[in-house]
Design an enzyme around this catalytic site. Structure first.
Site, PDB file in Angstrom:
ATOM      1  N   GLY A   1      36.662  23.871  37.492  1.00 57.67           N
ATOM      2  CA  GLY A   1      35.279  23.474  37.258  1.00 57.67           C
ATOM      3  C   GLY A   1      34.434  23.486  38.508  1.00 57.67           C
TER       4      GLY A   1
ATOM      5  N   ASP B   1      45.490  28.372  43.578  1.00 58.31           N
ATOM      6  CA  ASP B   1      44.963  28.729  44.905  1.00 58.31           C
ATOM      7  C   ASP B   1      44.877  27.483  45.785  1.00 58.31           C
ATOM      8  OD1 ASP B   1      44.015  30.364  46.925  1.00 58.31           O
ATOM      9  OD2 ASP B   1      41.944  30.349  46.234  1.00 58.31           O
TER      10      ASP B   1
ATOM     11  N   ALA C   1      37.301  32.210  52.649  1.00 58.07           N
ATOM     12  CA  ALA C   1      38.001  31.392  53.646  1.00 58.07           C
ATOM     13  C   ALA C   1      39.030  32.194  54.444  1.00 58.07           C
ATOM     14  CB  ALA C   1      38.682  30.210  52.961  1.00 58.07           C
TER      15      ALA C   1
END
Length: 396
Positions: free
Chosen positions: A256, A281, A147
């Site tokens: 997950g 994050d 990103a």
């Protein structure tokens, strides 16, 4: 000044053991007592721990872009006000405000803002402490941009970094970079000389190059499994090197989504609880409703637990630190001592601040979090101040 507090009848997770039905005393923002017996001195406030609750060292998030509507790159005091005041809700008592690859002037503004906010505002707040800045990009690989906006990615530049560190007032503590974009490891060597963590991330490097980078001073891996060359049995890549090389402490986003539960378990088995650091994050949409949000000048769609760019690329997370801790308990069946290590102690050691943070130890900052058996945050204390109490904690 922080009031004197006594937390009583609680399981205390220390560096080496879990003390059952223990007592922790707090005076002048520091831990003054850790004992199995009630201290004799009086305290202005006593906190009766709920049944089956656990006292952990305050969590340290070394890789967080934002949350609750705020983003480090907004470069405003209100942004850091929000992050500092809201992060204790998830058990976080200190953090590194994390940048993203952007136009250089925008990065400068974020760095200057962090420096000025810390000097002018932080002491008046009772929230999470800004420990410094994690500079993620722009010295990364366009092949593994993730990103990170590709138009602003560039090779490592020591002089540009020096300029940014001056603007930040020395607050940059971690730099995520790709070693293949750092000619002769010039930036890595400079970071080592300045006691700044060189973290390998957003990189397509092979294992040999990474081993050489470690010899030059690299010691950290940014968000294991994400935006890096994959594992192959004949070329371990970044993932294999991160897992097997003892010289690297490794970040992990345990939501997950960024990594499968079995991959998270593999990381725990390979690195142990001494060389793994949980991070979020997270981006500004954490704590907000589903919708479209801005991240690094890009539109990010948040649905449920995922944040995606228009092409399906993961764009940060909306994870909370206590959720990551709960997931690791579920994924690995790890102990509470392990949780203290991967959410606090290891980060403090990596940042060189273990003398004052990262464990429930007499003399250290009273950064503490009380959680339930499933890691729901009940109460958070930042430097001796109660920064968060859950609505369910009626008995406190």
């Amino acid at each position: 000044m922080a009031e004197s507090l006594l937390i009583k009848d609680i399981a205390i997770v220390t560096e080496n053991e879990v003390i059952k039905n223990g007592y922790v005393g707090i005076n002048d923002g520091k831990i003054s007592t850790v004992s199995t017996e009630r201290p004799k001195e009086p305290y202005s406030k006593e906190i009766q721990a709920p049944a089956d609750s656990v006292l952990l060292p305050g969590m340290i998030d070394i890789h967080i872009h934002g949350g609750y509507g705020a983003d480090t790159m907004d470069a405003s005091f209100s942004t850091l006000d929000i992050m500092s005041s809201r992060l204790p809700e998830e058990g976080t008592t200190s953090f590194l405000a994390t940048t993203i690859t952007q136009e250089h002037g925008n990065i400068s503004q974020a760095l200057v803002n962090a420096r000025e906010w810390k000097a002018a505002e932080e002491s008046s707040l009772l929230g999470a402490e800004l420990l410094g800045i994690h500079l993620e990009g722009p010295f990364v690989s366009p092949k593994r941009a993730g990103a990170q906006p590709k138009e602003w990615i560039r090779p490592s530049d020591v002089e540009l970094f020096k300029k940014w560190q001056q603007e930040a007032g020395g607050l940059i503590k971690i730099v995520t970079l790709a070693p293949e974009e750092d000619q002769h490891f010039e930036l890595i060597r400079h970071l080592k000389d300045e006691s700044i963590i060189a973290s390998m991330g957003h990189t397509d490097a092979d294992s040999a190059l990474l081993s050489d980078a470690a010899k030059a001073g690299a010691s950290h891996m940014t968000h294991l499994y994400n935006a890096m060359s994959p594992f192959h049995h004949r070329e371990p890549g970044v993932i294999g090197t991160a897992l097997a090389h003892d010289g690297f402490v490794t970040e992990l986003i345990a939501d997950g989504i960024h990594s499968h539960p079995l991959a998270a378990k593999l990381a725990f088995l390979a690195k142990g609880s001494s060389k793994l650091i949980l991070i979020t994050d997270s981006m500004r949409a954490k704590g907000l409703k589903d919708g479209v949000y801005e991240f690094g000048g890009q539109s990010v769609t948040v649905r449920g637990r995922t944040a995606l760019l228009s092409d399906g690329t993961l764009a940060g997370s909306i994870l909370k630190m206590n959720e990551g801790a709960r997931h690791m308990r579920e994924f690995t069946n790890c102990s509470w001592t392990d949780i203290a290590n991967i959410t606090s102690e290891n980060a403090a050691k990596q940042l060189g601040i273990f003398d004052r943070k990262g464990s429930v130890t007499v003399g250290k900052d009273a950064d503490l979090v009380i959680v339930s058996s499933d890691c729901e945050v009940i109460l958070t204390i930042c430097r001796g101040n109660i920064a968060f109490i859950s609505k369910e904690a009626d008995q406190i």
